[in-house]
Design a protein around this motif. Structure first.
Motif, mmCIF file in Angstrom:
data_model
loop_
_atom_site.group_PDB
_atom_site.id
_atom_site.type_symbol
_atom_site.label_atom_id
_atom_site.label_comp_id
_atom_site.label_asym_id
_atom_site.label_seq_id
_atom_site.Cartn_x
_atom_site.Cartn_y
_atom_site.Cartn_z
ATOM 1 N N LYS A 181 4.270 -15.011 25.693
ATOM 2 C CA LYS A 181 4.372 -14.354 26.994
ATOM 3 C C LYS A 181 5.741 -13.692 27.211
ATOM 4 O O LYS A 181 5.801 -12.522 27.553
ATOM 5 C CB LYS A 181 4.062 -15.359 28.112
ATOM 6 N N GLU A 191 6.459 -9.756 27.691
ATOM 7 C CA GLU A 191 7.111 -9.259 28.902
ATOM 8 C C GLU A 191 8.365 -8.450 28.565
ATOM 9 O O GLU A 191 8.723 -7.518 29.282
ATOM 10 C CB GLU A 191 7.454 -10.431 29.836
ATOM 11 N N SER A 225 -0.407 -8.813 30.650
ATOM 12 C CA SER A 225 0.017 -9.673 31.754
ATOM 13 C C SER A 225 -0.992 -9.646 32.892
ATOM 14 O O SER A 225 -1.259 -10.689 33.502
ATOM 15 C CB SER A 225 1.426 -9.324 32.227
ATOM 16 N N THR A 253 -3.854 -11.763 31.764
ATOM 17 C CA THR A 253 -3.468 -13.180 31.807
ATOM 18 C C THR A 253 -3.621 -13.739 33.214
ATOM 19 O O THR A 253 -4.184 -14.817 33.410
ATOM 20 C CB THR A 253 -2.003 -13.348 31.354
#
Ligand SMILES: Nc1ncnc2c1ncn2[C@@H]1O[C@H](COP(=O)(O)OP(=O)(O)O)[C@@H](O)[C@H]1O
Ligand SMILES: [Mg+2]
Lengths: 259, 330
Positions: B147, B151, B201, B204
């Protein structure tokens, strides 16, 4: 617990020295219990005493909690279900489970019920239709939803959703139904319907129900087991356990001294 | 309910008596609370409202003037310079300085769409797959390492993506397939990398929002982990995943710099994904500096910008519809 003598042939679930721990913390310690076919068994006890944990080990839902360790033996129909060669999906089909909070899928009423039979290999539309209708009928929900099977299950009321979850479990054609406080989030009328339903389902299934409501246990169960701090204190015919409990702790609990 | 107290009153009677007593005592206090305005609070209230409203008004004015500006310039191509809208949208020849000047923008429109769709086709499965991995398969490793890395990709400026495309991807395509290298494929891949974090994201978040109860329900019905992911998790997260893809596409459609560095920028129509293309954004950024305000050429570039604006409005509309769908699901 060895004082109880069940008819061997009629026992469907038998646990022996079953212990469950989350990491270091023991939640269920050395419980031995036998449950007979086509009976309703109620688990009572203050919250946190391991009722749900014990229930979840009967269909190995505890496998999904990484920190959870189960030791001891659980036999269902004489087969040790903690063996590594057991088909877990098959076990869960045989031992259906309904949770405290109704948890229908974001799908139509029909799809909610047809999902599990599909997983277990039923493909034909006619057969699925039949299963959906039968399950809804058994869950006493058919008349309320037969005209809206294609609508979202989320549109049902809380009580209807819980009966849908029961129907969904029934659709797998299980032998055992585990119900974990199925009515604790429902209003009194829905609760009554669920209780009626349980009494009817007893003819076909062996039912184990966790409840924090002592009246409910007294109303619907044949046998009651009292848990305290991870231990099984007492298990007996419901009528006996509620009128003349053998243990002091049981008496204190059912007369409301703690809990 | 009617438990008798020691003095013969029921609990209810006692309680009612207590309340009546308190009410009588509090009457003047209540009146002062209810009828006297609180000066400090109403002043704060007034200023709070004023500040919030002026912020909203300022934003609204900015948005409306941008739209007005682009629309007035962009539409004058058709109403002042008398270029036909149909020719503009479907014409294959872009020669604004020729005699007669030709303003066929079809190749730019097509280029923008192709490169966006290609990027989405590559990035959507990767992004959603990564989101599934992080949530369902290996959450500890996924949340700790994958993650943050993904990002990080959001913060990289687009020129870096373009540069990587230019120095790695373009030569690779050139050597591997024996073509020019600057191509629709290169543009699509660079964009895919750029929108991957957005898609991952948002997907997610959508997957995380599927209640744990639902996974337990499926597992308790004897579904395997994969069946649960397919039929329950992804199904529940579908509107969110579509939102993720559309957001990614909106970003890809509007990206200029990185794309322009690797697509070759010809106004010829591509015949395969190895051919160079142009997009609306690259046509604007490459030519805007060379044109004179008010000329037909300059206005035509504004028309391209207007098309971009309309497309982003379209994307926003889809996102709104998907957002409503998500609410319906709950
Ligand atoms: N997933 C879990 N992880 C860690 N501890 C848990 C978990 N579930 C339950 N426990 C602990 O195990 C004990 C028994 O819980 P539970 O079986 O839910 O009790 P009951 O259903 O009787 O209220 C509690 O102390 C609880 O905190
Ligand atoms: Mg519990």
């Amino acid at each position: 617990m060895n004082t109880l003598d069940f008819d061997q042939g009629n026992t469907i679930i038998r646990t022996k020295d079953l212990s469950v721990a989350y990491g270091e913390k023991t939640a269920v310690s050395k419980i031995s219990m036998e449950i007979e076919r086509n009976t309703v068994t109620a688990f009572i006890g203050p919250s946190g005493c391991g009722k749900s944990t014990f229930l979840r080990s009967l269909n190995r839902m505890n496998d999904l909690i990484p920190s959870c360790r189960v030791t001891g033996s659980i036999e269902i129909d004489g087969i040790e279900i903690n063996d590594s060669n057991v088909n877990i999906e098959g076990l869960r089909q045989l031992v259906g489970m309904v949770f405290q909070r109704a948890n229908p899928f974001f799908k139509s009423i029909y799809e909610n019920i047809a999902l599990a039979p599909r997983y277990h290999g039923i493909r034909s539309k006619a057969e699925l239709d039949e299963i959906v209708e039968q399950s809804l009928r058994k869950a006493a929900l058919w008349d309320e939803v037969k005209d809206r099977l294609k609508e979202s299950a989320l549109a049902l009321s809380g009580g209807q959703q819980q009966r849908l979850c029961i129907a969904r479990a029934i659709a797998m054609q299980p032998s055992i139904l585990l119900l974990d406080e199925p009515a604790s989030a429902l209003d009194p009328i829905s609760t009554m319907k669920v209780e009626e339903l349980i009494s009817e389902l007893k003819d076909e299934y062996t039912i184990v129900i966790v409840t924090h409501n002592l009246h409910q246990a007294a109303r619907i169960s044949d046998k009651t087991a009292f848990f305290l701090m991870g231990e099984l204190i007492e298990m007996n015919e419901t009528s006996i356990l509620f009128t003349s409990p053998a243990q002091k702790q049981t008496e204190d609990y059912i007369t409301g001294k703690f809990g | 309910m009617n438990r008798q107290g020691s003095d013969g009153m029921t609990m209810i009677e006692k309680n009612v008596g207590r309340q009546q007593h308190r009410l009588a005592r509090d009457k003047s206090y209540l009146q002062s609370k209810l009828l006297k305005p609180n000066k400090k609070q109403s002043l704060e209230n007034f200023f709070g409202k004023a500040i919030a409203m002026s912020c909203a008004a300022l934003l609204l004015i900015a948005v409306i003037s941008i739209i007005y500006f682009i629309a007035s310039k962009g539409l004058s191509t058709f109403f002042v310079n008398q270029v036909s809208i149909v020719d503009f949208l479907t014409g294959l020849k872009w020669d604004p300085e020729g005699e007669p000047a030709l303003f066929g923008a079809f190749s730019f429109i097509l280029g923008s769409f192709l490169v966006t769709v290609l990027a989405a086709l590559v990035a959507a499965p990767l992004g959603i797959g990564a989101a599934i991995f992080m949530n369902e398969i290996y959450p500890t490793f996924g949340k700790k390492f994958v993650k943050p890395v993904i990002e990080l990709l959001v913060g990289i400026p687009s020129v870096v993506y373009g540069y990587v495309g230019l120095t790695v991807l373009v030569p690779f395509i050139r050597e591997r397939f024996e073509v020019l290298g600057f191509s629709l494929l290169a543009g699509g891949l660079v964009l895919a990398l750029m929108i991957l974090p957005t898609i991952t994201s948002v997907a997610t978040d959508a997957i995380e929002a599927v209640p744990q109860d639902m996974r337990n329900a499926a597992r308790a019905l004897g579904a395997t982990r994969w069946q649960t992911i397919w039929h329950v998790v992804l199904h529940g997260a579908l509107p969110g995943c579509l939102t993720a893809i559309v957001l990614g596409m909106a970003r890809a459609f509007g990206e200029a710099l990185a794309v322009q560095m690797v697509i070759g920028n010809t106004s010829k129509l591509p015949e395969s994904i190895f051919d160079p293309i142009s997009t609306l954004t690259s046509a604007i950024t490459l030519n805007m500096g060379n044109t004179i305000q008010g000329t037909a050429y300059n206005n035509a570039l504004w028309s391209l910008a207007l098309l971009l604006l309309l497309m982003s409005l379209f994307f926003i509309m889809i996102l709104r519809i998907l957002g409503r769908k998500k609410l319906d699901n709950r």
